[in-house]
Design an enzyme around this catalytic site. Structure first.
Site, PDB file in Angstrom:
ATOM      1  N   ARG A 136      20.650 -11.956  10.393  1.00 16.67           N
ATOM      2  CA  ARG A 136      20.383 -13.047  11.329  1.00 16.67           C
ATOM      3  C   ARG A 136      19.051 -13.738  11.079  1.00 16.67           C
ATOM      4  O   ARG A 136      18.741 -14.732  11.713  1.00 16.67           O
ATOM      5  CB  ARG A 136      20.412 -12.517  12.765  1.00 16.67           C
ATOM      6  CG  ARG A 136      21.797 -12.082  13.187  1.00 16.67           C
ATOM      7  CD  ARG A 136      21.838 -11.653  14.639  1.00 16.67           C
ATOM      8  NE  ARG A 136      23.125 -11.057  14.940  1.00 16.67           N
ATOM      9  CZ  ARG A 136      23.394  -9.764  14.766  1.00 16.67           C
ATOM     10  NH1 ARG A 136      22.470  -8.938  14.320  1.00 16.67           N
ATOM     11  NH2 ARG A 136      24.598  -9.295  15.040  1.00 16.67           N
ATOM     12  N   HIS A 161      27.454  -7.932   1.379  1.00 17.56           N
ATOM     13  CA  HIS A 161      27.809  -9.277   1.851  1.00 17.56           C
ATOM     14  C   HIS A 161      26.522 -10.050   2.104  1.00 17.56           C
ATOM     15  O   HIS A 161      25.699  -9.626   2.905  1.00 17.56           O
ATOM     16  CB  HIS A 161      28.618  -9.130   3.149  1.00 17.56           C
ATOM     17  CG  HIS A 161      29.396 -10.345   3.532  1.00 17.56           C
ATOM     18  ND1 HIS A 161      28.806 -11.573   3.702  1.00 17.56           N
ATOM     19  CD2 HIS A 161      30.712 -10.523   3.788  1.00 17.56           C
ATOM     20  CE1 HIS A 161      29.741 -12.458   4.041  1.00 17.56           C
ATOM     21  NE2 HIS A 161      30.916 -11.848   4.096  1.00 17.56           N
ATOM     22  N   TYR A 200      24.945 -14.853   6.518  1.00 18.36           N
ATOM     23  CA  TYR A 200      25.637 -16.091   6.881  1.00 18.36           C
ATOM     24  C   TYR A 200      24.712 -17.299   6.976  1.00 18.36           C
ATOM     25  O   TYR A 200      25.174 -18.434   7.098  1.00 18.36           O
ATOM     26  CB  TYR A 200      26.375 -15.901   8.211  1.00 18.36           C
ATOM     27  CG  TYR A 200      27.498 -14.897   8.115  1.00 18.36           C
ATOM     28  CD1 TYR A 200      28.599 -15.153   7.301  1.00 18.36           C
ATOM     29  CD2 TYR A 200      27.452 -13.695   8.800  1.00 18.36           C
ATOM     30  CE1 TYR A 200      29.624 -14.235   7.193  1.00 18.36           C
ATOM     31  CE2 TYR A 200      28.473 -12.755   8.690  1.00 18.36           C
ATOM     32  CZ  TYR A 200      29.557 -13.036   7.890  1.00 18.36           C
ATOM     33  OH  TYR A 200      30.572 -12.126   7.777  1.00 18.36           O
ATOM     34  N   HIS A 225      29.753 -16.645   0.783  1.00 16.76           N
ATOM     35  CA  HIS A 225      30.647 -17.733   1.181  1.00 16.76           C
ATOM     36  C   HIS A 225      30.205 -18.997   0.433  1.00 16.76           C
ATOM     37  O   HIS A 225      29.009 -19.250   0.320  1.00 16.76           O
ATOM     38  CB  HIS A 225      30.561 -17.970   2.684  1.00 16.76           C
ATOM     39  CG  HIS A 225      31.155 -16.854   3.494  1.00 16.76           C
ATOM     40  ND1 HIS A 225      31.455 -16.964   4.824  1.00 16.76           N
ATOM     41  CD2 HIS A 225      31.514 -15.590   3.154  1.00 16.76           C
ATOM     42  CE1 HIS A 225      31.959 -15.823   5.265  1.00 16.76           C
ATOM     43  NE2 HIS A 225      32.003 -14.976   4.279  1.00 16.76           N
ATOM     44  N   GLU A 271      33.700 -15.771  -1.781  1.00 17.50           N
ATOM     45  CA  GLU A 271      34.757 -15.411  -0.833  1.00 17.50           C
ATOM     46  C   GLU A 271      35.561 -16.639  -0.417  1.00 17.50           C
ATOM     47  O   GLU A 271      34.998 -17.691  -0.098  1.00 17.50           O
ATOM     48  CB  GLU A 271      34.142 -14.749   0.409  1.00 17.50           C
ATOM     49  CG  GLU A 271      35.198 -14.331   1.419  1.00 17.50           C
ATOM     50  CD  GLU A 271      34.641 -13.525   2.589  1.00 17.50           C
ATOM     51  OE1 GLU A 271      33.430 -13.221   2.594  1.00 17.50           O
ATOM     52  OE2 GLU A 271      35.435 -13.215   3.491  1.00 17.50           O
ATOM     53  N   ASP A 307      39.799 -12.682   1.305  1.00 16.19           N
ATOM     54  CA  ASP A 307      39.875 -12.180   2.674  1.00 16.19           C
ATOM     55  C   ASP A 307      41.250 -12.553   3.223  1.00 16.19           C
ATOM     56  O   ASP A 307      41.620 -13.735   3.249  1.00 16.19           O
ATOM     57  CB  ASP A 307      38.741 -12.819   3.489  1.00 16.19           C
ATOM     58  CG  ASP A 307      38.699 -12.325   4.922  1.00 16.19           C
ATOM     59  OD1 ASP A 307      39.741 -12.362   5.598  1.00 16.19           O
ATOM     60  OD2 ASP A 307      37.609 -11.924   5.372  1.00 16.19           O
ATOM     61  N   HIS A 355      41.336 -14.988   6.155  1.00 15.21           N
ATOM     62  CA  HIS A 355      40.986 -16.348   5.725  1.00 15.21           C
ATOM     63  C   HIS A 355      42.152 -16.985   4.961  1.00 15.21           C
ATOM     64  O   HIS A 355      42.438 -18.174   5.129  1.00 15.21           O
ATOM     65  CB  HIS A 355      39.731 -16.331   4.857  1.00 15.21           C
ATOM     66  CG  HIS A 355      38.524 -15.744   5.538  1.00 15.21           C
ATOM     67  ND1 HIS A 355      37.325 -15.577   4.890  1.00 15.21           N
ATOM     68  CD2 HIS A 355      38.341 -15.289   6.803  1.00 15.21           C
ATOM     69  CE1 HIS A 355      36.445 -15.033   5.736  1.00 15.21           C
ATOM     70  NE2 HIS A 355      37.044 -14.839   6.896  1.00 15.21           N
ATOM     71  N   HIS A 362      38.640  -8.426   1.448  1.00 12.59           N
ATOM     72  CA  HIS A 362      38.383  -8.123   2.848  1.00 12.59           C
ATOM     73  C   HIS A 362      39.744  -8.024   3.522  1.00 12.59           C
ATOM     74  O   HIS A 362      40.498  -8.998   3.541  1.00 12.59           O
ATOM     75  CB  HIS A 362      37.539  -9.234   3.500  1.00 12.59           C
ATOM     76  CG  HIS A 362      36.127  -9.282   3.001  1.00 12.59           C
ATOM     77  ND1 HIS A 362      35.284 -10.348   3.228  1.00 12.59           N
ATOM     78  CD2 HIS A 362      35.406  -8.373   2.308  1.00 12.59           C
ATOM     79  CE1 HIS A 362      34.107 -10.081   2.686  1.00 12.59           C
ATOM     80  NE2 HIS A 362      34.152  -8.911   2.113  1.00 12.59           N
ATOM     81  N   ASP A 391      39.128 -18.587  11.896  1.00 11.92           N
ATOM     82  CA  ASP A 391      38.777 -17.287  11.338  1.00 11.92           C
ATOM     83  C   ASP A 391      38.521 -16.307  12.471  1.00 11.92           C
ATOM     84  O   ASP A 391      37.419 -16.229  12.983  1.00 11.92           O
ATOM     85  CB  ASP A 391      37.523 -17.473  10.462  1.00 11.92           C
ATOM     86  CG  ASP A 391      37.041 -16.164   9.860  1.00 11.92           C
ATOM     87  OD1 ASP A 391      37.819 -15.194   9.861  1.00 11.92           O
ATOM     88  OD2 ASP A 391      35.895 -16.109   9.388  1.00 11.92           O
ATOM     89  N   HIS A 419      39.251 -12.342  13.144  1.00 12.27           N
ATOM     90  CA  HIS A 419      39.783 -11.083  12.612  1.00 12.27           C
ATOM     91  C   HIS A 419      40.422 -10.238  13.714  1.00 12.27           C
ATOM     92  O   HIS A 419      39.989 -10.259  14.853  1.00 12.27           O
ATOM     93  CB  HIS A 419      38.661 -10.265  11.965  1.00 12.27           C
ATOM     94  CG  HIS A 419      37.995 -10.967  10.820  1.00 12.27           C
ATOM     95  ND1 HIS A 419      36.977 -10.400  10.100  1.00 12.27           N
ATOM     96  CD2 HIS A 419      38.196 -12.194  10.275  1.00 12.27           C
ATOM     97  CE1 HIS A 419      36.587 -11.244   9.156  1.00 12.27           C
ATOM     98  NE2 HIS A 419      37.302 -12.337   9.244  1.00 12.27           N
ATOM     99  N   GLU A 453      36.826  -5.605   7.867  1.00 10.21           N
ATOM    100  CA  GLU A 453      35.879  -6.304   8.749  1.00 10.21           C
ATOM    101  C   GLU A 453      36.575  -6.499  10.091  1.00 10.21           C
ATOM    102  O   GLU A 453      36.494  -7.557  10.706  1.00 10.21           O
ATOM    103  CB  GLU A 453      35.492  -7.668   8.168  1.00 10.21           C
ATOM    104  CG  GLU A 453      34.815  -7.600   6.818  1.00 10.21           C
ATOM    105  CD  GLU A 453      34.577  -8.973   6.212  1.00 10.21           C
ATOM    106  OE1 GLU A 453      33.496  -9.196   5.665  1.00 10.21           O
ATOM    107  OE2 GLU A 453      35.487  -9.831   6.297  1.00 10.21           O
TER     108      GLU A 453
HETATM  109 ZN   LIG Z   1      36.171 -13.975   8.483  1.00 14.24          ZN
HETATM  110 ZN   LIG Z   2      35.403 -11.666   4.932  1.00 13.39          ZN
END
Ligand SMILES: [Zn+2]
Ligand SMILES: [Zn+2]
Length: 275
Positions: free
Chosen positions: A37, A69, A72, A109, A144, A178, A181, A213, A226, A228, A258
């Site tokens: 973060r 990973h 973000y 990503h 990804e 993924d 996704h 993923h 998206d 999950h 995930e």
């Molecule tokens: Zn996702």
């Molecule tokens: Zn993912």
């Protein structure tokens, strides 16, 4: 061998992640290399990196079973020069952490292009990937796939292929698929998981699949959202995941959960490892 396990926490000490994965019966796992973060975190101490590498060995995880990973905050496709600089620095930092931890691949990503042409965004994304690869030896980058809302890149094999085509060090670039996704982007993983993986392999070659993923989806096919869901509780369903773990393309790569309900991880790992 299938390397199956969840994205585990690095709380308190990154070296604890292997233990957390081991306790769940995992044979692989994912981590963030730092608090995802924030833009800057204290440098990774060599003693912590060493403890991480020791724990991998202690709990029987090969480096190729672990897929870090990237955070973000990084947007490799951003048209904003200030954000680009920050993204690049953070991406390089995380790639260096990956190498220090003794790992080979980092997942990223491809980003959102925000304005202008998608192809310019893909070129920026590829350019940043190359810059990171130039700065950090010994690692590969896995791009990804995404569900593809708005200007988010990478929701189709065609786009992933294009981004790859814009990179220079192509042998150090591959992909993570993924499942949630894919489903969001319109690939019917529920009905055609095997065929989708076959199509990936015939387009890119099996060696380009660097990880997966494994997430079920709360939202419908082609929703471009998206969300999950736990394996078997979503709109993709259990059978598709069993097809995926049996597919030759998923051999010896990290297959990462995930999924939202941590209390189900043990059972999900058991289910997917049983085939
Ligand atoms: Zn996702
Ligand atoms: Zn993912």
């Amino acid at each position: 061998m299938r390397f199956i396990g969840p994205h585990v926490s690095i709380k308190d000490n990154i070296a604890l992640s292997a233990e957390r994965a081991h306790e769940l019966g995992a044979t692989g796992f994912a981590i963030f290399t730092k608090n995802q973060r924030i833009w800057s975190a204290p440098a990774l101490k060599e003693s912590d990196a060493e403890a991480f590498r020791e724990n991998l060995e202690k709990y029987g995880f090969s480096p190729s079973s672990v897929l870090p990973h990237a955070g973000y905050l990084i947007n490799p496709a951003t048209p904003d020069p200030v954000l680009r600089e920050k993204s690049l620095n953070l991406f390089i930092d995380e790639a260096r952490r990956t190498a220090s931890l003794g790992l080979n691949v980092i997942n990223i990503h491809p980003g959102a292009y925000k304005e202008g042409e998608a192809s310019d965004g893909m070129k920026r994304s590829a350019g940043m990937i190359d810059e990171v690869l130039r700065e950090v030896d010994g690692i590969k980058i896995a791009i990804e796939n995404t569900a593809g809302a708005g200007t988010i890149l990478g929701s189709t094999f065609e786009e992933l292929d294009k981004i790859l085509s814009y990179t220079i060090q192509k042998d150090r670039v591959g992909f993570t698929l993924d499942t949630a996704h894919l489903f969001g982007a319109g690939y019917n993983v529920k009905e055609h998981a095997g065929k989708i993986l076959d199509d990936f392999v015939s387009r890119f070659g099996g060696e380009k699949l660097l990880g997966m993923h494994l997430n079920d989806s709360k939202v419908p096919l082609s929703s471009h959202k998206d969300r999950h869901e736990s394996i078997g509780l979503g709109l993709i369903g259990k059978e598709a995941f069993l097809t995926i773990v049996r597919h030759r393309a998923t051999e010896n790569i990290p297959l990462i959960l995930e999924t939202p309900d941590e209390t189900r991880w043990k059972e999900e790992i058991r289910l997917l490892s049983e085939f």
